[in-house]
Design an enzyme around this catalytic site. Structure first.
Site, PDB file in Angstrom:
ATOM      1  N   ASN A  80       0.878  -1.173   0.000  1.00  0.00           N
ATOM      2  CA  ASN A  80       0.000   0.000   0.000  1.00  0.00           C
ATOM      3  C   ASN A  80       0.914   1.222   0.000  1.00  0.00           C
ATOM      4  O   ASN A  80       1.478   1.571   1.036  1.00  0.00           O
ATOM      5  CB  ASN A  80      -0.905  -0.028   1.241  1.00  0.00           C
ATOM      6  CG  ASN A  80      -1.746   1.236   1.363  1.00  0.00           C
ATOM      7  OD1 ASN A  80      -1.777   2.062   0.448  1.00  0.00           O
ATOM      8  ND2 ASN A  80      -2.411   1.395   2.499  1.00  0.00           N
ATOM      9  N   TRP A  81       1.043   1.805  -1.154  1.00  0.00           N
ATOM     10  CA  TRP A  81       1.973   2.938  -1.278  1.00  0.00           C
ATOM     11  C   TRP A  81       1.447   4.192  -0.584  1.00  0.00           C
ATOM     12  O   TRP A  81       2.176   5.157  -0.416  1.00  0.00           O
ATOM     13  CB  TRP A  81       2.218   3.245  -2.759  1.00  0.00           C
ATOM     14  CG  TRP A  81       3.125   2.286  -3.464  1.00  0.00           C
ATOM     15  CD1 TRP A  81       3.617   1.102  -2.981  1.00  0.00           C
ATOM     16  CD2 TRP A  81       3.664   2.428  -4.791  1.00  0.00           C
ATOM     17  NE1 TRP A  81       4.423   0.506  -3.919  1.00  0.00           N
ATOM     18  CE2 TRP A  81       4.470   1.298  -5.041  1.00  0.00           C
ATOM     19  CE3 TRP A  81       3.540   3.399  -5.787  1.00  0.00           C
ATOM     20  CZ2 TRP A  81       5.150   1.125  -6.251  1.00  0.00           C
ATOM     21  CZ3 TRP A  81       4.213   3.221  -6.988  1.00  0.00           C
ATOM     22  CH2 TRP A  81       5.006   2.101  -7.213  1.00  0.00           C
ATOM     23  N   LYS A  82       0.163   4.203  -0.249  1.00  0.00           N
ATOM     24  CA  LYS A  82      -0.473   5.397   0.342  1.00  0.00           C
ATOM     25  C   LYS A  82      -0.199   6.603  -0.558  1.00  0.00           C
ATOM     26  O   LYS A  82      -0.148   6.443  -1.779  1.00  0.00           O
ATOM     27  CB  LYS A  82       0.004   5.577   1.791  1.00  0.00           C
ATOM     28  CG  LYS A  82      -0.185   4.286   2.610  1.00  0.00           C
ATOM     29  CD  LYS A  82       0.005   4.448   4.083  1.00  0.00           C
ATOM     30  CE  LYS A  82      -0.222   3.103   4.766  1.00  0.00           C
ATOM     31  NZ  LYS A  82      -0.129   3.151   6.222  1.00  0.00           N
ATOM     32  N   HIS A  84      -9.602   1.185   4.497  1.00  0.00           N
ATOM     33  CA  HIS A  84      -8.336   1.306   5.226  1.00  0.00           C
ATOM     34  C   HIS A  84      -8.539   2.206   6.451  1.00  0.00           C
ATOM     35  O   HIS A  84      -9.320   3.155   6.405  1.00  0.00           O
ATOM     36  CB  HIS A  84      -7.251   1.892   4.305  1.00  0.00           C
ATOM     37  CG  HIS A  84      -5.897   1.810   4.929  1.00  0.00           C
ATOM     38  ND1 HIS A  84      -5.456   2.743   5.830  1.00  0.00           N
ATOM     39  CD2 HIS A  84      -4.910   0.888   4.817  1.00  0.00           C
ATOM     40  CE1 HIS A  84      -4.242   2.388   6.235  1.00  0.00           C
ATOM     41  NE2 HIS A  84      -3.893   1.272   5.645  1.00  0.00           N
ATOM     42  N   GLU A 124      -6.890   4.518   7.644  1.00  0.00           N
ATOM     43  CA  GLU A 124      -6.672   5.961   7.422  1.00  0.00           C
ATOM     44  C   GLU A 124      -7.905   6.588   6.776  1.00  0.00           C
ATOM     45  O   GLU A 124      -8.225   7.746   7.034  1.00  0.00           O
ATOM     46  CB  GLU A 124      -5.405   6.165   6.574  1.00  0.00           C
ATOM     47  CG  GLU A 124      -4.159   5.940   7.417  1.00  0.00           C
ATOM     48  CD  GLU A 124      -2.969   5.357   6.668  1.00  0.00           C
ATOM     49  OE1 GLU A 124      -2.924   5.448   5.429  1.00  0.00           O
ATOM     50  OE2 GLU A 124      -2.079   4.810   7.335  1.00  0.00           O
ATOM     51  N   GLU A 152      -5.499  -5.119  10.203  1.00  0.00           N
ATOM     52  CA  GLU A 152      -4.444  -4.154  10.514  1.00  0.00           C
ATOM     53  C   GLU A 152      -4.774  -3.446  11.823  1.00  0.00           C
ATOM     54  O   GLU A 152      -5.610  -2.521  11.842  1.00  0.00           O
ATOM     55  CB  GLU A 152      -4.356  -3.091   9.412  1.00  0.00           C
ATOM     56  CG  GLU A 152      -4.047  -3.631   8.047  1.00  0.00           C
ATOM     57  CD  GLU A 152      -3.491  -2.544   7.139  1.00  0.00           C
ATOM     58  OE1 GLU A 152      -2.321  -2.676   6.753  1.00  0.00           O
ATOM     59  OE2 GLU A 152      -4.199  -1.570   6.848  1.00  0.00           O
ATOM     60  N   GLY A 207       2.359   2.147  10.882  1.00  0.00           N
ATOM     61  CA  GLY A 207       3.323   3.249  10.784  1.00  0.00           C
ATOM     62  C   GLY A 207       3.985   3.607  12.100  1.00  0.00           C
ATOM     63  O   GLY A 207       4.625   4.652  12.226  1.00  0.00           O
ATOM     64  N   SER A 213       3.286  -2.277  10.334  1.00  0.00           N
ATOM     65  CA  SER A 213       4.734  -2.337  10.577  1.00  0.00           C
ATOM     66  C   SER A 213       5.347  -3.692  10.220  1.00  0.00           C
ATOM     67  O   SER A 213       6.290  -4.144  10.851  1.00  0.00           O
ATOM     68  CB  SER A 213       5.067  -1.958  12.028  1.00  0.00           C
ATOM     69  OG  SER A 213       4.677  -0.627  12.275  1.00  0.00           O
ATOM     70  N   GLY A 243       2.818  -1.094   4.279  1.00  0.00           N
ATOM     71  CA  GLY A 243       2.891   0.341   3.987  1.00  0.00           C
ATOM     72  C   GLY A 243       4.328   0.747   3.741  1.00  0.00           C
ATOM     73  O   GLY A 243       4.889   0.550   2.656  1.00  0.00           O
ATOM     74  N   GLY A 244       4.965   1.303   4.774  1.00  0.00           N
ATOM     75  CA  GLY A 244       6.316   1.863   4.658  1.00  0.00           C
ATOM     76  C   GLY A 244       7.315   0.972   3.928  1.00  0.00           C
ATOM     77  O   GLY A 244       8.027   1.441   3.032  1.00  0.00           O
TER      78      GLY A 244
HETATM   79  P1  13P Z   1       2.932   0.280   7.711  1.00  0.00           P
HETATM   80  O1  13P Z   1       3.445  -0.989   7.100  1.00  0.00           O
HETATM   81  O2  13P Z   1       3.667   1.501   7.275  1.00  0.00           O
HETATM   82  O3  13P Z   1       2.795   0.165   9.202  1.00  0.00           O
HETATM   83  O4  13P Z   1       1.444   0.482   7.121  1.00  0.00           O
HETATM   84  C1  13P Z   1       0.571  -0.567   7.185  1.00  0.00           C
HETATM   85  C2  13P Z   1      -0.619  -0.207   6.380  1.00  0.00           C
HETATM   86  O5  13P Z   1      -1.390   0.658   6.738  1.00  0.00           O
HETATM   87  C3  13P Z   1      -0.829  -0.918   5.122  1.00  0.00           C
HETATM   88  O6  13P Z   1      -2.099  -0.674   4.622  1.00  0.00           O
END
Ligand code: 13P
Length: 255
Positions: free
Chosen positions: A9-11, A95, A97, A167, A173, A213, A234-235
């Site tokens: 997930n590149w966000k 998601h 967020e 999640e 994050g 994470s 994510g990251g």
């Molecule tokens: P991180 O891997 O940066 O914690 O993000 C997880 C995420 O929200 C994937 O959708």
């Protein structure tokens, strides 16, 4: 037999240039890792560039959201038909967020899932409890509610096209990962909720990812757990080598 599924997930990261570069770096690193499915959920503006850059690779295209209406006066939103036209295969829905910053609710998640399915997109339904909910002992009830609401009106026959991503919000994050045992136990709660809705066989066949994470260092342990069928990253999905290592951890056949 179900394949693990690793989705990046590149966000809100990567321009066209960054998209091309990252996919070019990833392609040789993940080539031949075909015992798992690899998906990149890129920003809307990168979908077309990513689609072209992924041609001939084993990576699949995903978006990060989809609206529930066919079209119309919904400024800033993107329809399922628009995503399908770009050969998008997967789409994230709900998601945390989106829930936290953009008022996404269990009800709108359900509507988006239905519209995605109508256009043959494969939804990745994201669920998870906040730290406060966890500390108050509400994890199970929150997850059960999220699952039952997301699947209202969804036929059993659609389940093979749906992935669930667990999640925990407190792990996103933050560098705090759920322990593999904890992630496994909590995903079991999610699977039990799916069992109640669709029965044992269908629930067992569904893929449930862990997200929060997840990184090159902890992916092996997480992926070794019986209930975890992949990861939503994510990251670490923004760094080719890290993401490729996570893919490597997932690239084995599940029971
Ligand atoms: P991180 O891997 O940066 O914690 O993000 C997880 C995420 O929200 C994937 O959708």
């Amino acid at each position: 037999m179900k394949k693990n599924i690793i989705a990046g997930n590149w966000k809100m990261n990567n321009t066209q240039k960054g998209t091309k570069e990252l996919i070019a770096q990833l392609a040789p690193l993940v080539a031949g890792k075909d015992d798992c499915e690899i998906v990149l959920c890129v920003p809307f503006t990168s979908l077309n560039t990513a689609r072209k850059a992924m041609r001939g690779t084993n990576m699949k295209l995903g978006a990060q959201n989809v609206h529930w209406a066919d079209k119309g006066a919904f400024t800033g939103e993107v329809s399922a038909e628009m995503l399908a036209e770009l050969k998008c295969e997967y789409v994230l829905v709900g998601h945390s967020e989106r829930r936290q910053y953009f008022n996404e609710t269990n009800d709108t998640v359900n509507k988006r899932v239905k519209k995605a399915l109508e256009f043959k997109l494969k939804p990745i339904i994201c669920i998870g409890e906040t730290l406060e909910e966890r500390e108050k002992g509400k994890t199970a009830s929150v997850l059960e509610k999220q699952v039952t609401s997301a699947f209202v009106g969804i036929e059993k026959s659609s389940l093979k096209r749906i992935v669930v991503a667990y999640e925990p919000v407190w792990a996103i994050g933050t560098g705090k990962t759920a322990t593999p045992e904890d992630a496994n136990d909590t995903i079991w709660i999610v699977r039990k909720a799916l069992r109640k809705l669709y029965g044992r066989t269908s629930a067992s066949a569904m893929r449930i990812q862990y997200g929060g994470s997840m990184n090159a260092g902890n992916a092996n342990e997480l992926m070794a757990m019986a209930e975890i069928d992949g990861g939503l990253i994510g990251g670490a999905s923004l760094k080719a080598e890290d993401f490729a290592k996570i893919v490597e951890s997932a690239n084995k056949v599940n029971e």
